[in-house]
Design a protein around this motif. Structure first.
Motif, PDB file in Angstrom:
ATOM      1  N   TRP A  64      23.592  -1.918 -16.027  1.00 35.96           N
ATOM      2  CA  TRP A  64      24.250  -1.590 -17.103  1.00 35.96           C
ATOM      3  C   TRP A  64      25.105  -0.312 -16.952  1.00 35.96           C
ATOM      4  O   TRP A  64      26.413  -0.377 -17.253  1.00 35.96           O
ATOM      5  N   GLU A  65      24.650   0.540 -15.918  1.00 35.62           N
ATOM      6  CA  GLU A  65      25.673   1.455 -15.405  1.00 35.62           C
ATOM      7  C   GLU A  65      26.639   1.205 -14.738  1.00 35.62           C
ATOM      8  O   GLU A  65      27.710   1.397 -14.806  1.00 35.62           O
ATOM      9  N   THR A  66      26.411  -0.035 -13.901  1.00 38.09           N
ATOM     10  CA  THR A  66      27.681  -0.687 -13.314  1.00 38.09           C
ATOM     11  C   THR A  66      28.660  -1.089 -14.073  1.00 38.09           C
ATOM     12  O   THR A  66      30.011  -1.254 -14.054  1.00 38.09           O
ATOM     13  N   GLN A  84      35.095   1.029 -17.846  1.00 36.53           N
ATOM     14  CA  GLN A  84      36.009   2.351 -17.960  1.00 36.53           C
ATOM     15  C   GLN A  84      36.886   2.165 -17.060  1.00 36.53           C
ATOM     16  O   GLN A  84      38.090   2.718 -17.424  1.00 36.53           O
ATOM     17  N   LEU A  85      36.869   1.727 -15.703  1.00 38.91           N
ATOM     18  CA  LEU A  85      38.050   1.595 -14.618  1.00 38.91           C
ATOM     19  C   LEU A  85      38.941   0.665 -15.057  1.00 38.91           C
ATOM     20  O   LEU A  85      39.978   0.877 -14.746  1.00 38.91           O
TER      21      LEU A  85
END
Length: 58
Positions: A24-26, A32-33
């Motif tokens: 999930w962090e990835t 965001q990017l």
């Protein structure tokens, strides 16, 4: 306007993860990017620098 009401039992059933989930962090980091300006302002400053250094395929 949509209003959602939670009971005490609903709130008691909420569980919080003990640690971040790497997948999930990835996923959220890539979000965001690839969609600048749609997240919290706190991510705006570093995102531009990182976005410029990433390959255009992202």
């Amino acid at each position: 306007m949509l209003r959602v009401h939670f009971t005490d039992a609903d709130l008691a059933a909420v569980h919080v993860a003990l640690r971040p989930d790497p997948l999930w962090e990835t996923v959220l980091g890539l979000q965001q990017l690839t969609h600048p300006g749609q997240g919290p302002v706190v991510f705006a400053r570093g995102g531009g620098t990182l976005r410029q250094s990433c390959p255009s395929a992202i």
